[in-house]
Scaffold this motif. Structure first.
Motif, mmCIF file in Angstrom:
data_model
loop_
_atom_site.group_PDB
_atom_site.id
_atom_site.type_symbol
_atom_site.label_atom_id
_atom_site.label_comp_id
_atom_site.label_asym_id
_atom_site.label_seq_id
_atom_site.Cartn_x
_atom_site.Cartn_y
_atom_site.Cartn_z
ATOM 1 N N GLY A 1 0.868 -1.152 0.116
ATOM 2 C CA GLY A 1 -0.064 0.072 0.085
ATOM 3 C C GLY A 1 0.696 1.221 -0.135
ATOM 4 O O GLY A 1 0.597 2.258 -0.796
ATOM 5 N N VAL A 2 1.798 1.264 0.638
ATOM 6 C CA VAL A 2 2.679 2.462 0.914
ATOM 7 C C VAL A 2 3.457 2.685 -0.502
ATOM 8 O O VAL A 2 3.908 3.696 -0.847
ATOM 9 N N THR A 3 4.087 1.367 -0.857
ATOM 10 C CA THR A 3 4.708 1.538 -2.117
ATOM 11 C C THR A 3 3.865 2.024 -3.388
ATOM 12 O O THR A 3 4.153 3.099 -4.020
ATOM 13 N N ALA A 4 2.761 1.619 -3.344
ATOM 14 C CA ALA A 4 1.793 2.245 -4.591
ATOM 15 C C ALA A 4 1.588 3.690 -4.200
ATOM 16 O O ALA A 4 1.460 4.572 -5.188
ATOM 17 N N ALA A 5 1.366 4.154 -3.090
ATOM 18 C CA ALA A 5 1.196 5.628 -2.624
ATOM 19 C C ALA A 5 2.491 6.379 -3.104
ATOM 20 O O ALA A 5 2.307 7.602 -3.670
ATOM 21 N N ILE A 6 3.552 5.906 -2.863
ATOM 22 C CA ILE A 6 4.843 6.701 -3.237
ATOM 23 C C ILE A 6 4.703 6.791 -4.842
ATOM 24 O O ILE A 6 5.066 7.847 -5.195
ATOM 25 N N GLY A 7 4.408 5.815 -5.282
ATOM 26 C CA GLY A 7 4.321 5.871 -6.941
ATOM 27 C C GLY A 7 3.547 6.955 -7.490
ATOM 28 O O GLY A 7 3.724 7.559 -8.381
ATOM 29 N N ALA A 8 2.446 7.159 -6.658
ATOM 30 C CA ALA A 8 1.237 8.121 -7.041
ATOM 31 C C ALA A 8 1.641 9.512 -6.495
ATOM 32 O O ALA A 8 1.680 10.625 -7.575
ATOM 33 N N LEU A 9 2.500 9.593 -5.481
ATOM 34 C CA LEU A 9 3.184 10.787 -5.019
ATOM 35 C C LEU A 9 4.232 11.252 -5.995
ATOM 36 O O LEU A 9 4.417 12.588 -6.156
ATOM 37 N N LYS A 10 4.745 10.398 -6.735
ATOM 38 C CA LYS A 10 6.038 10.949 -7.484
ATOM 39 C C LYS A 10 5.775 11.836 -8.742
ATOM 40 O O LYS A 10 6.488 12.532 -9.182
ATOM 41 N N GLY A 11 4.414 11.637 -9.097
ATOM 42 C CA GLY A 11 4.080 12.676 -10.394
ATOM 43 C C GLY A 11 3.851 13.879 -9.927
ATOM 44 O O GLY A 11 3.745 14.481 -8.923
ATOM 45 N N PRO A 12 4.348 14.604 -10.911
ATOM 46 C CA PRO A 12 4.403 16.440 -11.002
ATOM 47 C C PRO A 12 3.061 16.887 -10.454
ATOM 48 O O PRO A 12 3.136 18.134 -10.028
ATOM 49 N N LEU A 13 2.241 16.423 -10.887
ATOM 50 C CA LEU A 13 0.667 16.937 -10.608
ATOM 51 C C LEU A 13 0.322 16.649 -8.884
ATOM 52 O O LEU A 13 -0.837 17.181 -8.587
ATOM 53 N N HIS A 14 1.064 15.738 -8.357
ATOM 54 C CA HIS A 14 1.085 15.707 -7.059
ATOM 55 C C HIS A 14 1.977 16.017 -6.000
ATOM 56 O O HIS A 14 2.402 17.074 -5.862
ATOM 57 N N GLY A 15 2.742 15.143 -5.586
ATOM 58 C CA GLY A 15 4.106 15.603 -4.925
ATOM 59 C C GLY A 15 5.092 16.204 -5.383
ATOM 60 O O GLY A 15 5.850 17.067 -4.824
ATOM 61 N N GLY A 16 5.369 15.987 -6.790
ATOM 62 C CA GLY A 16 6.442 16.692 -7.581
ATOM 63 C C GLY A 16 6.261 18.243 -7.759
ATOM 64 O O GLY A 16 6.973 18.825 -8.254
ATOM 65 N N ALA A 17 5.151 18.774 -7.317
ATOM 66 C CA ALA A 17 4.644 20.176 -7.690
ATOM 67 C C ALA A 17 5.718 21.321 -7.084
ATOM 68 O O ALA A 17 6.316 22.215 -7.893
ATOM 69 N N ASN A 18 6.209 20.978 -5.786
ATOM 70 C CA ASN A 18 7.059 21.828 -5.277
ATOM 71 C C ASN A 18 8.471 21.737 -5.792
ATOM 72 O O ASN A 18 9.120 22.967 -5.919
ATOM 73 N N GLU A 19 8.750 20.588 -6.215
ATOM 74 C CA GLU A 19 10.142 20.775 -6.992
ATOM 75 C C GLU A 19 10.044 21.426 -8.206
ATOM 76 O O GLU A 19 10.944 22.348 -8.568
ATOM 77 N N ARG A 20 8.925 21.634 -9.063
ATOM 78 C CA ARG A 20 8.839 22.279 -10.082
ATOM 79 C C ARG A 20 8.785 23.590 -9.837
ATOM 80 O O ARG A 20 8.869 24.710 -10.782
ATOM 81 N N VAL A 21 8.035 24.136 -8.603
ATOM 82 C CA VAL A 21 7.975 25.596 -8.074
ATOM 83 C C VAL A 21 9.350 26.024 -8.144
ATOM 84 O O VAL A 21 9.645 27.312 -8.481
ATOM 85 N N MET A 22 10.444 25.237 -7.537
ATOM 86 C CA MET A 22 11.787 25.937 -7.170
ATOM 87 C C MET A 22 12.445 25.826 -8.725
ATOM 88 O O MET A 22 13.263 26.959 -8.888
#
Length: 371
Positions: free
Chosen positions: A205-226
């Motif tokens: 479950g956690v591995t699947a969640a990490i895969g979803a968070l990896k995307g720029p429309l979710h967790g990757g947004a702050n990296e793209r802000v910088m």
């Protein structure tokens, strides 16, 4: 059947973990503003998992359990050292390492409540060790062991940099972790719940969640802000940069949120932290550019900043490499994922929605020799 693209507005389950009602975010009924200002990350995790704020004794016991679980199996660390560390995004490494943890846990498939809580504590602790180790290994540095007397936030900075953090840095990371800990049924949390609803194990479950968070429309947004702020470079370039971006119809990262119409309540806490930290480092331009973008986007597009926007300059001011922003998000959000996973197990039903078919209605099969 009625189709709603992206499941927008669809209520898929009930939950007592967190809520977003009339633009107010709460964890177990506690306003995020109160938690951000007064709670440690450890207190927040305890609240999410056990449904109440801990007493001093309960918190001390919980911290003790966390401290005992920071060490990652040597087999997983050995595998981590073999990854092409300089050629992959840290989230790919984190995803694979977390999946590997399940191979070395003899209780991985034990679905009892006690076993799952123990695994949750272990995963929360080990994730911070993995993120710090990934960063140091790719820089050719030795892995640093955690210290028992430090907080979760402080230990991460210590394992990352090799020095015990100052008070303001530790406070900044703690606040960011609290603010990112949970957010109702977001993409990664929904992914985790779908996965474990099949009665798959907690690591899956956690591995699947990490895969979803990896995307720029979710967790990757702050990296793209910088990345955007770095491209702007100086405060005086902000307006022209935004004008060009809007004319090209590019997405300006860090603005707007599907569930907030009047602004993300978490953003103001990180805005203030960005102001403080950039003042300390002497690089106020990152805050000033952010503030200028905030004003322009609000006035021109009616879009307000979300939690990712100011977190970018906060992490940058702490000397954290930009591609570690999303793994730090995962270090926090794993607490929310685990709260939802435990809740899903407690009252489970397989999540199996339907799809509206839009292909050809009826076709006649033609034997291969006549096609």
């Amino acid at each position: 059947m009625t189709t709603t693209k992206g499941l927008e507005g669809i209520v898929a389950t009930t939950s007592s973990v967190s809520s977003i009602i009339d633009g107010v975010l709460t964890y177990r009924g506690y306003n995020i503003d109160d938690l951000a200002e007064h709670a440690s990350f450890e207190e927040t995790v305890y609240l999410l998992w056990y449904g109440k704020l801990p007493t001093e004794k309960e918190l001390a016991e919980f911290k003790g359990k966390l401290s005992s679980q920071y060490a990652v199996p040597s087999e997983v660390m050995d595998m981590l050292k073999q990854y092409p560390l300089n050629d992959i995004h840290p989230m790919a490494g984190v995803r694979t390492a977390v999946s590997s943890l399940g191979l070395y846990d003899e209780k991985a498939d034990d679905m009892s409540e006690e076993a799952n809580l123990n695994k949750s504590i272990s995963l929360l602790a080990k994730l911070s060790t993995i993120v710090a180790a990934f960063s140091r290994l790719r820089d050719g540095k030795e892995i640093i062991e955690p210290k028992e007397n430090l907080s979760y936030a402080g230990n991460f900075l210590y394992m990352l940099n090799g020095n015990e953090p100052d008070e303001i840095s530790e406070k900044a990371i703690n606040k960011a972790l609290v603010l990112h800990a949970d957010h109702e049924l977001n993409a990664s949390t929904f992914t985790a719940r779908v996965c474990v609803a099949t009665l798959s194990d907690l690591y899956s479950g956690v591995t699947a969640a990490i895969g979803a968070l990896k995307g720029p429309l979710h967790g990757g947004a702050n990296e793209r802000v910088m990345k955007m702020l770095s491209e702007i470079g100086e405060v005086e370039n902000t307006e022209s940069y935004l004008k060009d971006a809007l004319e090209r119809k590019e997405k300006v990262m860090g603005f707007g949120h599907r569930v907030y119409k009047d602004g993300d309540p978490r953003a103001k806490h990180l805005r203030e932290m960005s102001k403080q930290l950039t003042g300390i480092t002497g690089e106020t331009k990152w805050y000033e550019m952010s503030l200028k973008l905030d004003e322009l986007m609000t006035n021109q597009k009616g879009l307000l900043p979300n939690v990712d926007f100011y977190s970018a300059s906060v992490y940058h001011s702490l000397g954290i490499k930009h591609d570690l922003f999303t793994p730090i998000f995962a270090m926090s959000r794993v607490s929310g994922w685990l709260a939802h996973i435990l809740e899903q197990y407690d009252n489970n039903r397989l999540i199996r929605p339907r799809a509206e078919y839009i292909g050809p209605p009826k076709q006649e099969f033609i034997p291969i020799e006549k096609r």
